[in-house]
Design an enzyme around this catalytic site. Structure first.
Site, PDB file in Angstrom:
ATOM      1  N   PRO A   1       0.826  -1.213   0.000  1.00 14.94           N
ATOM      2  CA  PRO A   1       0.000   0.000   0.000  1.00 14.94           C
ATOM      3  C   PRO A   1       0.859   1.261   0.000  1.00 14.94           C
ATOM      4  O   PRO A   1       1.776   1.398   0.802  1.00 14.94           O
ATOM      5  CB  PRO A   1      -0.802  -0.117   1.299  1.00 14.94           C
ATOM      6  CG  PRO A   1      -0.729  -1.551   1.676  1.00 14.94           C
ATOM      7  CD  PRO A   1       0.579  -2.052   1.165  1.00 14.94           C
ATOM      8  N   GLU A   2       0.565   2.140  -0.927  1.00 12.15           N
ATOM      9  CA  GLU A   2       1.237   3.432  -0.977  1.00 12.15           C
ATOM     10  C   GLU A   2       0.169   4.510  -0.880  1.00 12.15           C
ATOM     11  O   GLU A   2      -0.988   4.227  -0.552  1.00 12.15           O
ATOM     12  CB  GLU A   2       2.079   3.530  -2.249  1.00 12.15           C
ATOM     13  CG  GLU A   2       3.158   2.447  -2.318  1.00 12.15           C
ATOM     14  CD  GLU A   2       4.071   2.573  -3.521  1.00 12.15           C
ATOM     15  OE1 GLU A   2       4.208   3.696  -4.065  1.00 12.15           O
ATOM     16  OE2 GLU A   2       4.673   1.559  -3.922  1.00 12.15           O
ATOM     17  N   LYS A  28       1.612   7.449   4.156  1.00 13.42           N
ATOM     18  CA  LYS A  28       1.005   6.114   4.135  1.00 13.42           C
ATOM     19  C   LYS A  28       0.394   5.747   5.491  1.00 13.42           C
ATOM     20  O   LYS A  28       0.216   4.572   5.792  1.00 13.42           O
ATOM     21  CB  LYS A  28       2.059   5.090   3.708  1.00 13.42           C
ATOM     22  CG  LYS A  28       2.535   5.301   2.271  1.00 13.42           C
ATOM     23  CD  LYS A  28       3.499   4.227   1.796  1.00 13.42           C
ATOM     24  CE  LYS A  28       4.900   4.470   2.289  1.00 13.42           C
ATOM     25  NZ  LYS A  28       5.865   3.501   1.720  1.00 13.42           N
ATOM     26  N   TYR A  40      -7.111 -12.905   9.563  1.00 12.87           N
ATOM     27  CA  TYR A  40      -6.001 -11.946   9.606  1.00 12.87           C
ATOM     28  C   TYR A  40      -6.448 -10.574  10.120  1.00 12.87           C
ATOM     29  O   TYR A  40      -5.669  -9.628  10.113  1.00 12.87           O
ATOM     30  CB  TYR A  40      -5.384 -11.786   8.215  1.00 12.87           C
ATOM     31  CG  TYR A  40      -4.874 -13.079   7.631  1.00 12.87           C
ATOM     32  CD1 TYR A  40      -3.793 -13.744   8.207  1.00 12.87           C
ATOM     33  CD2 TYR A  40      -5.479 -13.653   6.511  1.00 12.87           C
ATOM     34  CE1 TYR A  40      -3.322 -14.942   7.680  1.00 12.87           C
ATOM     35  CE2 TYR A  40      -5.010 -14.845   5.982  1.00 12.87           C
ATOM     36  CZ  TYR A  40      -3.936 -15.482   6.575  1.00 12.87           C
ATOM     37  OH  TYR A  40      -3.479 -16.671   6.050  1.00 12.87           O
ATOM     38  N   ARG A  90       0.662 -10.271   6.676  1.00 14.09           N
ATOM     39  CA  ARG A  90       2.115 -10.422   6.854  1.00 14.09           C
ATOM     40  C   ARG A  90       2.636  -9.821   8.160  1.00 14.09           C
ATOM     41  O   ARG A  90       3.802  -9.943   8.470  1.00 14.09           O
ATOM     42  CB  ARG A  90       2.841  -9.799   5.660  1.00 14.09           C
ATOM     43  CG  ARG A  90       2.459 -10.447   4.331  1.00 14.09           C
ATOM     44  CD  ARG A  90       3.334  -9.965   3.205  1.00 14.09           C
ATOM     45  NE  ARG A  90       4.713 -10.380   3.387  1.00 14.09           N
ATOM     46  CZ  ARG A  90       5.701 -10.106   2.525  1.00 14.09           C
ATOM     47  NH1 ARG A  90       5.427  -9.427   1.417  1.00 14.09           N
ATOM     48  NH2 ARG A  90       6.924 -10.496   2.763  1.00 14.09           N
ATOM     49  N   LYS A  93      20.995  17.263  -1.249  1.00 15.52           N
ATOM     50  CA  LYS A  93      21.059  15.813  -1.038  1.00 15.52           C
ATOM     51  C   LYS A  93      21.976  15.164  -2.072  1.00 15.52           C
ATOM     52  O   LYS A  93      21.758  15.308  -3.277  1.00 15.52           O
ATOM     53  CB  LYS A  93      19.662  15.187  -1.131  1.00 15.52           C
ATOM     54  CG  LYS A  93      18.620  15.830  -0.217  1.00 15.52           C
ATOM     55  CD  LYS A  93      18.911  15.546   1.245  1.00 15.52           C
ATOM     56  CE  LYS A  93      17.807  16.116   2.130  1.00 15.52           C
ATOM     57  NZ  LYS A  93      18.049  15.834   3.558  1.00 15.52           N
ATOM     58  N   ASN A 130       7.557   2.247  -3.543  1.00 16.04           N
ATOM     59  CA  ASN A 130       8.439   1.695  -4.564  1.00 16.04           C
ATOM     60  C   ASN A 130       7.899   1.867  -5.984  1.00 16.04           C
ATOM     61  O   ASN A 130       8.603   2.356  -6.870  1.00 16.04           O
ATOM     62  CB  ASN A 130       8.694   0.213  -4.270  1.00 16.04           C
ATOM     63  CG  ASN A 130       9.918  -0.311  -4.995  1.00 16.04           C
ATOM     64  OD1 ASN A 130      10.919   0.379  -5.099  1.00 16.04           O
ATOM     65  ND2 ASN A 130       9.835  -1.535  -5.494  1.00 16.04           N
TER      66      ASN A 130
END
Length: 445
Positions: free
Chosen positions: A2-3, A60, A107, A126, A167, A186
């Site tokens: 999840p993003e 998130k 779950y 998870r 940076k 990602n």
């Protein structure tokens, strides 16, 4: 995983279906790894009887605002998801709850039943998610440590360029840093870098202002569009990298080959043909590599003592390392030794003796430095003794040249026996026996 779009889709589902409703029942899983910092009993008590006022999100992370604190806060992790029975929250990596599905799921970590019969569940297969009960979620970690939200708090081009110029890490790693900008994960990072034609490993500080503007535009467009379609990936544009990045083997997007590297600690999909690692930092690194090569070439061509050692084969057949500068000094010393020794030898025998010396030098070449030093020391001592003996003979009664020859030969034999008994033969003795010539006495002169 999840993003921002997936978490925003869950927030909107709660906002659309649960606002103004009271929680009449709560079931909290006994899983301290996921339920963080509060016992299931206390968590249950803080929820039941409360009314849902709002659903909020940053990055998130999501929290449900109740009519009084504390508030349940959800960090989705890798597989966290919100399900509302009878409501399709999102089709990205999950599906709506069906009538014949297990409910609540095994779950499920937080289950809520509302006063109108609607049921809500937060699940995590998870167990990387974190669920907390916080008085003021925005004032404590992890939310207090987040950077500006990629959707709700977009930066200006100048702000973004200024932030990147400070940076020196790879741009992909920087985009994944939630303290820099929150909500990008990602797949979004790979997507926006692909669309902006920027290599995932390119240093953030080396990106031009023009490319920064392009990248920021891609971030805004991708997040906004994904949120608009409730993170339904089937509605993403077909030219997006997203559709081609999930295979086990590299595929192609728009006819261009996709490759995978590790950037920012994550597997990263990119298109090498379009995403080049350019910029000042890359050019500087290339310049350093070229400079090192030039220095090595100059170093190898030098004749000084500090140059690279060369491998020389010894008489015993073993290789050793020698400095060419040291060899030059030793050759000069040997030359002086040859010239001083040649004064005592017959002119008629000069050619054979030089040949013998050449053979001796060739055979003795390659012995250790310590052995050469010892040999030179022995030669010097022997010559000094020989000269002292010659001086003594010159002062004696040397009327006959034949006696002089016998005397010189006796001395040579004695000297040879002494040096041989000590195991230290001189350079000339190793080549051939010493030969002398008639030396006129002082009286003859």
């Amino acid at each position: 995983m999840p993003e921002l779009p997936e978490v925003e889709a869950a927030r909107r589902a709660i906002e659309d279906n649960c606002i103004g409703k009271k929680i009449v029942k709560a079931i909290i899983a006994d899983d301290p790894k996921v339920i963080d910092g509060v016992s299931p009993v206390d968590f249950k008590a803080s929820l039941e009887g409360k009314t849902i006022v709002a659903a909020n999100r940053k990055g998130k992370n999501m929290w449900i605002e109740l009519d009084s604190p504390p508030f349940p806060t959800f960090q989705f992790g890798m597989a966290g998801a919100i399900y509302i029975k009878g409501v399709a929250v999102t089709k990205y990596k999950r599906s709506a709850v069906k009538d014949d599905d297990e409910w609540p799921s095994k779950y499920s970590k937080v289950f809520l039943e509302l006063d109108d019969g609607l049921e809500l569940s937060f699940t995590d297969k998870r167990r990387f998610a974190r669920v907390r009960s916080l008085e003021d979620p925005v004032s404590v970690p992890p939310i207090s440590e987040l950077g500006p939200d990629a959707l709700l708090e977009p930066m200006t081009v100048d702000e973004f360029y200024k932030a990147l110029s400070k940076k020196k890490i790879g741009i992909k790693a920087l985009l994944l840093d939630q303290s820099f900008i929150s909500g990008i994960g990602n797949w979004i990072a790979d997507e926006v870098l692909y669309q902006a034609r920027i290599h995932p490993m390119q240093s953030a500080s080396s990106i031009s202002k023009e490319d920064c503007a392009t990248l920021l535009k891609c971030i805004n467009e991708v997040t906004e569009f994904a949120v608009e379609v409730d993170a339904d990936c089937s509605r993403f544009p077909s030219e997006w990298l997203f559709h081609y990045r999930w295979g086990k083997k590299p595929g192609k997007v728009n006819g261009k080959k996709i490759e995978f590297i590790t950037a920012g600690g994550r597997t990263s999909a990119f298109v090498p043909e379009l995403q080049k690692n350019t910029g000042a930092e890359s050019a500087k690194a290339a310049g350093k590599r070229q400079q090192v090569k030039v220095q090595k070439i100059k170093h190898n061509d030098s004749d000084s003592q500090d140059e690279e050692p060369e491998i020389e084969e010894t008489a015993a057949g073993k290789s050793k390392v020698k400095q060419r500068g040291t060899n030059t000094k030793r050759a000069s010393t040997n030359k002086k030794s040859k010239e001083s020794n040649s004064d005592d030898e017959n002119d008629s025998d000069e050619s054979p003796k030089k040949s013998g010396k050449a053979k001796q030098n060739k055979s003795s070449k390659g012995k250790g430095g310590d052995q050469k030093k010892k040999t030179r020391g022995t030669n010097t001592a022997a010559k000094r003794k020989l000269e002292e003996s010659d001086d003594e003979d010159d002062t004696d009664d040397n009327d006959a040249s034949g006696d002089d020859d016998d005397s010189e030969q006796d001395k040579d034999q004695k000297l040879s026996s002494k040096t041989q008994s000590k195991g230290k033969m001189t350079t000339k003795q190793m080549a051939e026996p010493r030969q002398t010539r008639n030396k006129p006495s002082k009286k003859q002169k």
